[in-house]
Structures are given as C-alpha cells and as structure tokens.
Design an enzyme around this catalytic site. Sequence first.
Site, PDB file in Angstrom:
ATOM      1  N   LYS A  39       0.842  -1.204   0.000  1.00 37.41           N
ATOM      2  CA  LYS A  39       0.000   0.000   0.000  1.00 37.41           C
ATOM      3  C   LYS A  39       0.876   1.254   0.000  1.00 37.41           C
ATOM      4  CE  LYS A  39      -0.616  -0.354   5.007  1.00 37.41           C
ATOM      5  NZ  LYS A  39      -1.015   0.802   5.851  1.00 37.41           N
ATOM      6  N   ARG A 134      -9.441   1.136  15.271  1.00 34.55           N
ATOM      7  CA  ARG A 134      -9.363   1.841  13.986  1.00 34.55           C
ATOM      8  C   ARG A 134     -10.479   1.341  13.069  1.00 34.55           C
ATOM      9  NH1 ARG A 134      -3.699   1.688  10.732  1.00 34.55           N
ATOM     10  NH2 ARG A 134      -4.288  -0.507  10.431  1.00 34.55           N
ATOM     11  N   HIS A 163      -5.565  -6.564  13.738  1.00 36.97           N
ATOM     12  CA  HIS A 163      -4.283  -5.855  13.568  1.00 36.97           C
ATOM     13  C   HIS A 163      -3.752  -5.473  14.945  1.00 36.97           C
ATOM     14  CE1 HIS A 163      -1.212  -3.824  11.335  1.00 36.97           C
ATOM     15  NE2 HIS A 163      -1.534  -2.619  11.750  1.00 36.97           N
ATOM     16  N   ARG A 219       0.957 -10.356   7.296  1.00 34.19           N
ATOM     17  CA  ARG A 219       0.925  -9.208   6.387  1.00 34.19           C
ATOM     18  C   ARG A 219       2.239  -8.441   6.581  1.00 34.19           C
ATOM     19  NH1 ARG A 219      -3.660  -9.319   9.389  1.00 34.19           N
ATOM     20  NH2 ARG A 219      -3.115  -7.351  10.415  1.00 34.19           N
ATOM     21  N   TYR A 265      16.212  31.668   3.030  1.00 35.25           N
ATOM     22  CA  TYR A 265      15.115  32.503   3.515  1.00 35.25           C
ATOM     23  C   TYR A 265      15.252  32.726   5.018  1.00 35.25           C
ATOM     24  CZ  TYR A 265      12.792  31.223  -0.886  1.00 35.25           C
ATOM     25  OH  TYR A 265      12.471  31.032  -2.201  1.00 35.25           O
ATOM     26  N   CYS A 311      14.541  24.905   1.109  1.00 36.40           N
ATOM     27  CA  CYS A 311      13.638  25.576   0.168  1.00 36.40           C
ATOM     28  C   CYS A 311      12.738  24.558  -0.509  1.00 36.40           C
ATOM     29  CB  CYS A 311      14.464  26.311  -0.882  1.00 36.40           C
ATOM     30  SG  CYS A 311      15.655  27.459  -0.178  1.00 36.40           S
ATOM     31  N   ASP A 313      12.880  23.543  -3.549  1.00 37.80           N
ATOM     32  CA  ASP A 313      13.560  22.694  -4.526  1.00 37.80           C
ATOM     33  C   ASP A 313      15.030  22.439  -4.220  1.00 37.80           C
ATOM     34  OD1 ASP A 313      11.898  25.074  -6.369  1.00 37.80           O
ATOM     35  OD2 ASP A 313      11.113  23.042  -6.091  1.00 37.80           O
TER      36      ASP A 313
HETATM   37  C1  LIG Z   1      -3.943  -3.839   8.500  1.00 32.56           C
HETATM   38  C2  LIG Z   1      -2.460  -3.826   8.302  1.00 32.56           C
HETATM   39  N1  LIG Z   1      -1.807  -4.988   8.163  1.00 32.56           N
HETATM   40  C3  LIG Z   1      -0.469  -5.015   7.971  1.00 32.56           C
HETATM   41  C4  LIG Z   1       0.266  -3.870   7.904  1.00 32.56           C
HETATM   42  C5  LIG Z   1       1.760  -3.962   7.716  1.00 32.56           C
HETATM   43  O1  LIG Z   1       2.393  -3.549   8.890  1.00 32.56           O
HETATM   44  P1  LIG Z   1       3.984  -3.484   8.910  1.00 32.56           P
HETATM   45  O2  LIG Z   1       4.382  -2.496   7.836  1.00 32.56           O
HETATM   46  O3  LIG Z   1       4.322  -3.032  10.283  1.00 32.56           O
HETATM   47  O4  LIG Z   1       4.460  -4.865   8.584  1.00 32.56           O
HETATM   48  C6  LIG Z   1      -0.364  -2.634   8.059  1.00 32.56           C
HETATM   49  C7  LIG Z   1       0.485  -1.388   8.023  1.00 32.56           C
HETATM   50  N2  LIG Z   1      -0.179  -0.217   8.381  1.00 32.56           N
HETATM   51  C8  LIG Z   1       0.488   0.869   8.798  1.00 32.56           C
HETATM   52  C9  LIG Z   1       1.830   1.058   8.925  1.00 32.56           C
HETATM   53  O5  LIG Z   1       1.979   2.340   9.415  1.00 32.56           O
HETATM   54  N3  LIG Z   1       0.782   2.922   9.600  1.00 32.56           N
HETATM   55  C10 LIG Z   1      -0.138   2.041   9.209  1.00 32.56           C
HETATM   56  O6  LIG Z   1      -1.436   2.225   9.217  1.00 32.56           O
HETATM   57  C11 LIG Z   1      -1.769  -2.612   8.256  1.00 32.56           C
HETATM   58  O7  LIG Z   1      -2.438  -1.429   8.391  1.00 32.56           O
END
Ligand SMILES: Cc1ncc(COP(=O)(O)O)c(CNc2conc2O)c1O
Length: 373
Positions: A39, A134, A163, A219, A265, A311, A313
């Site tokens: 993601k 969440r 999670h 995951r 700046y 800045c 850039d």
């Molecule tokens: C639902 C869920 N599963 C797995 C992962 C993977 O976690 P990891 O990168 O620690 O292995 C995330 C990462 N989500 C997020 C990581 O940082 N902010 C988050 O919302 C997640 O939101």
Amino acid sequence: MQSFYRDTWADIDLDAIRFNMKQMKERYPSPKKVYAVVKANAYGHGDVEVAQAALEAGADQLAVALLDEAVHLRKQFPEVPILILGRIRPEQAPVAAEHNLMVTIFQSEWVLKADQYLNEPLQVHLKIDTGMNRQGIKSADEAYALLTTMKSTSLVLKGVYSHLATADEDERLLLETQMTRFQQYITEFQDYFTEEVEVHLGNSAGAMRFPESMYDAVRFGIGMYGLYPSDLVRDETKIPLKPAFSLQSRLIHIKQIEPNETISYGTTYTAQEKEWIGTVPLGYGDGWIRKLQGFHVLVNGKKYPIVGRVCMDQFMVKLDQQFPVDTPVVIIGEQQGNVVTTDDVARHLETINYEIPCMINQRVPRVYHNVNK
Ligand SMILES: Cc1ncc(COP(=O)(O)O)c(CNc2conc2O)c1O
C-alpha cells in the site's frame, strides 16, 4: 536508459526486497502465506516493481489500503490474490468483484448495501477490532449479526483478521489482550471460520517475533523494505534485513561565503568565518521538509550539516572544502564506508522510519536495480 533530467533520485534495490521476503518465508514457510503489503505505492518504493520482486521471492499474495491501489495492481497481476485493507464504499463492491479482489468488511449495514449492487460473488475478509480501535467489529454480537446477515448475500467469507497495535513494543498487556480476544473469536465462530477461511493477525513485528502464533498468514510490510518496526524487533529477532531505499543527489553549486553572510530565507544561518557552501537540488516540494534543517548528508563519505532553511527545490550544506559541481551527495544510504539511514532521518524528525520513504513524493524519480531475476 535514464528517463528523467533532475539530479536527485531514489535507488530501489529489488534484490533487497527479495532478500527480506526470503527471510520472512524462511521463518514462516509454506503452506503458511505471506502478504506483501504494498500500500501507499509500496511505502514509497513503487508498488508494481516491489510486488513483482516480492512474488519472485515467495510472497503469496498482496495487500493494499485502497480499491484504487488494488485495481492498479490487478492490471499487472491478473492472478495474484489481492486484499484491500481499508473500507471501500458499498456501491464500489461490483468493481471489487469484477477485478476478483478481496475486500475488508466490518459493518452489517455495509453488507446489506453492497449486496444490493452485486450480481456476482464478492470475496471478503472480516476485520475484528481487538484493541487497535481503527477498523473492525468490536463484539461477538456484532460478529454474529454480520455473519448472519452475510448468509443471504453474494458475499463469500475468505478470511478473518485483526491488527496488532503494540507488537513492536516491549508492552505485553495490550498485545496479549489482543491475541486472547482474537483467539476467542476464532473459537466462538469456528463454524463460520472453516478451513477455507484464512485467519491472519501479524504485521511485520508480530510475524518476526511470534511466527508460531500467527495463524495462516502474515501481512509483511515494513520488514520487506529492509526497515525494522522498532529497535526491539531488530535486537530481539536478529533477523537480517537489507534496506531497499536510498536517496541520491549531486551538488549543483558550490561557493565560498564571507563571515556574517547568511544562508537562505529568513537568514536563519550566519557564517562565522569563510565557509564553503554547497547547494543540493532537493526540497520540501519533494517531501524533504523544512524540519530537516540541521540534519546532515554525505559528501565524499563525510557528514556535512544542512544549513539555512530548506527551500521548495534545494537545500544548502556547509562543506569544509571546495568540491566540483556534480559531486555525488548521499542523502539516505552509504558512501565510502559511512552511512545515513532512514532511521537517522526518522530520529531527526521525531517520527518512525515508515514515514520517510512514504514522504519522498513522486517528483523524486525511483530508479530500480536488479529488476529481472
Ligand atoms: C492492517 C495492516 N496490516 C499489515 C500492515 C503492515 O504492517 P507493517 O508495515 O508493520 O508490517 C499494516 C500497516 N499499516 C500501517 C503502517 O503504518 N501505519 C499504518 O497504518 C496494516 O495497516
């Protein structure tokens, strides 16, 4: 062939992605499954390229946050299972079904609304909130209501997950509470969570620390990029990881300024003596934010401070000698035995390493190394 003009880019080492995924697969072998969490454009690394490398190294499936990300990846990977971790809109359920995507659900009203739009089966994973607060259902009654509602719909239960909020920390109360709560659901609803339903709980920290307690799948996100969820996870697991992201540039200008001259700046920096000042073509327009004034970069293998305001850039560095224009600058990475890590940048910004590659936006080209394996 280089497809951009600017003097700043990010190097993405896909062999590092493969190496890190193999570390996870070794500790969590088949038939257990590993999701490559790609993601946010693979945490800023490039989702298609990272997904390809991760799959080559044994990843079984992909996880993203948004339907948009999933549809984009489906075009590149027609057969790979893809889970959307965030909530999609009920009216978008047909898009997910059409692209053979797996959708996260946790609201009974969503189930009923989505079903009104569906004319083919939709694969879903039930999200249980065991303490992250969440997304997810919060009680057995909610779970029962949702699973009962599902019976008369086109939704097909393919997974159930939760999670962990503190798996990367030296904190046991919430971690054990979440794991206990999750197991209670798995036990209570075992008639629904049959063999075909994949049970998953672990992020990188959970998977790396407790692989034996992570059910059917994990995951794997931050670890795949070669970054540790925390120092604790690194020190406790001793799992070797290789960072995939580095940030490169070149000096575009060098000059000597006189004592009492100021930089950038707002004149927040005043030279105390004759000083060599270099200009680096990266700024907050690229996500290299102003708070990075005072951090450092590598030139010729040595750390030099960022002086004056960053800045949009460019930023300026205080050097100790004259260097030619086009001298390489390492902003994140190694140079002549010295290193500036993503963790160093995160520490300076009082944030976590996850945020750093994500914050370097798409104006900074990504250059992929070790693409074809
Ligand atoms: C639902 C869920 N599963 C797995 C992962 C993977 O976690 P990891 O990168 O620690 O292995 C995330 C990462 N989500 C997020 C990581 O940082 N902010 C988050 O919302 C997640 O939101």
